[in-house]
Design an enzyme around this catalytic site. Sequence first.
Site, PDB file in Angstrom:
ATOM      1  N   HIS A  19     101.987 -14.032  40.618  1.00 27.18           N
ATOM      2  CA  HIS A  19     101.335 -12.799  40.152  1.00 27.18           C
ATOM      3  C   HIS A  19     101.986 -12.308  38.852  1.00 27.18           C
ATOM      4  CE1 HIS A  19     100.557 -11.963  44.692  1.00 27.18           C
ATOM      5  NE2 HIS A  19      99.392 -12.307  44.168  1.00 27.18           N
ATOM      6  N   LYS A  43      92.761  -6.514  56.414  1.00 23.55           N
ATOM      7  CA  LYS A  43      93.548  -7.727  56.143  1.00 23.55           C
ATOM      8  C   LYS A  43      94.892  -7.721  56.873  1.00 23.55           C
ATOM      9  CE  LYS A  43      92.095 -10.007  51.963  1.00 23.55           C
ATOM     10  NZ  LYS A  43      92.595 -10.605  50.713  1.00 23.55           N
ATOM     11  N   ARG A  93      94.501 -20.810  40.724  1.00 20.10           N
ATOM     12  CA  ARG A  93      95.519 -21.795  41.061  1.00 20.10           C
ATOM     13  C   ARG A  93      94.840 -23.154  41.145  1.00 20.10           C
ATOM     14  NH1 ARG A  93      97.471 -18.110  45.948  1.00 20.10           N
ATOM     15  NH2 ARG A  93      95.266 -17.638  45.776  1.00 20.10           N
ATOM     16  N   SER A 131     101.039 -15.284  48.680  1.00 19.58           N
ATOM     17  CA  SER A 131     101.747 -14.267  49.470  1.00 19.58           C
ATOM     18  C   SER A 131     101.872 -14.724  50.922  1.00 19.58           C
ATOM     19  CB  SER A 131     101.000 -12.930  49.412  1.00 19.58           C
ATOM     20  OG  SER A 131     100.970 -12.442  48.101  1.00 19.58           O
TER      21      SER A 131
HETATM   22  P1  ADP Z   1      93.493 -11.430  46.925  1.00 23.50           P
HETATM   23  O1  ADP Z   1      93.540 -10.998  48.356  1.00 23.50           O
HETATM   24  O2  ADP Z   1      92.595 -10.593  46.062  1.00 23.50           O
HETATM   25  O3  ADP Z   1      93.323 -12.887  46.665  1.00 23.50           O
HETATM   26  P2  ADP Z   1      96.227 -11.857  46.125  1.00 23.50           P
HETATM   27  O4  ADP Z   1      97.328 -10.860  46.075  1.00 23.50           O
HETATM   28  O5  ADP Z   1      96.382 -13.013  47.025  1.00 23.50           O
HETATM   29  O6  ADP Z   1      94.943 -11.001  46.429  1.00 23.50           O
HETATM   30  O7  ADP Z   1      95.950 -12.404  44.667  1.00 23.50           O
HETATM   31  C1  ADP Z   1      95.655 -11.529  43.602  1.00 23.50           C
HETATM   32  C2  ADP Z   1      95.278 -12.351  42.392  1.00 23.50           C
HETATM   33  O8  ADP Z   1      96.379 -13.152  41.992  1.00 23.50           O
HETATM   34  C3  ADP Z   1      94.131 -13.331  42.619  1.00 23.50           C
HETATM   35  O9  ADP Z   1      93.390 -13.441  41.422  1.00 23.50           O
HETATM   36  C4  ADP Z   1      94.817 -14.629  42.914  1.00 23.50           C
HETATM   37  O10 ADP Z   1      94.027 -15.746  42.566  1.00 23.50           O
HETATM   38  C5  ADP Z   1      95.996 -14.508  41.980  1.00 23.50           C
HETATM   39  N1  ADP Z   1      97.118 -15.329  42.438  1.00 23.50           N
HETATM   40  C6  ADP Z   1      97.658 -15.383  43.673  1.00 23.50           C
HETATM   41  N2  ADP Z   1      98.660 -16.269  43.720  1.00 23.50           N
HETATM   42  C7  ADP Z   1      98.756 -16.797  42.476  1.00 23.50           C
HETATM   43  C8  ADP Z   1      99.594 -17.797  41.886  1.00 23.50           C
HETATM   44  N3  ADP Z   1     100.514 -18.445  42.567  1.00 23.50           N
HETATM   45  N4  ADP Z   1      99.400 -18.070  40.591  1.00 23.50           N
HETATM   46  C9  ADP Z   1      98.449 -17.430  39.883  1.00 23.50           C
HETATM   47  N5  ADP Z   1      97.619 -16.508  40.363  1.00 23.50           N
HETATM   48  C10 ADP Z   1      97.766 -16.186  41.650  1.00 23.50           C
END
Ligand code: ADP
Length: 166
Positions: A19, A43, A93, A131
């Site tokens: 992130h 969630k 990703r 996460s």
């Molecule tokens: P959501 O529940 O909206 O997917 P996340 O917190 O999992 O929320 O992810 C928020 C954003 O960050 C999304 O656009 C996701 O694709 C991106 N993201 C999550 N992990 C990574 C990573 N390792 N590298 C790049 N972007 C990421």
Amino acid sequence: MSQRIAVYPGSFDPIHNGHLDIIERCRVIFDEVVIAVLHNEGKKPLFSVEERIDAIREAVGGEGTNCRVESFSGLLVDFVDRVGAQAVVRGLRAVSDFEYEMQMALMNRRLNPRVETVFLMPKQDYIYLSSRLVKEVFSLGGKLEGLVPDVVLRSLEARLRPDGRA
Ligand code: ADP
């Protein structure tokens, strides 16, 4: 010229270095980045919205950065309008992210054609980071150094190993 503002939405439960990598890239392109923490009890998050916001604020840094952190619920495009942003930023990703992200981007465009979705790719080291995996690995005793900011390591320790168990 008007300010170019982007909204970076997500659950951030918790924020990790993938992130943060996207946020750094975003800050170079946009005048301001609004990191928007989704309020969605459905969630079953490990951390409350307030805890996630505090962790993001500490990880991103305070004054002087062109970022702010807010929570939102409801339609993302409405939140984007409310903060005066023009774009939504999402991280991409693996290919597995693509189908869902494209659906969301096209639906959001239909709901509000003024809002563009911008996809950014993280450094290769973070391509497999999520996460969910952070929580799973930590709860099994795995090392997360270099994958999450210190504030998240401390919060995970307090929440998942409150008795100091290694
Ligand atoms: P959501 O529940 O909206 O997917 P996340 O917190 O999992 O929320 O992810 C928020 C954003 O960050 C999304 O656009 C996701 O694709 C991106 N993201 C999550 N992990 C990574 C990573 N390792 N590298 C790049 N972007 C990421």
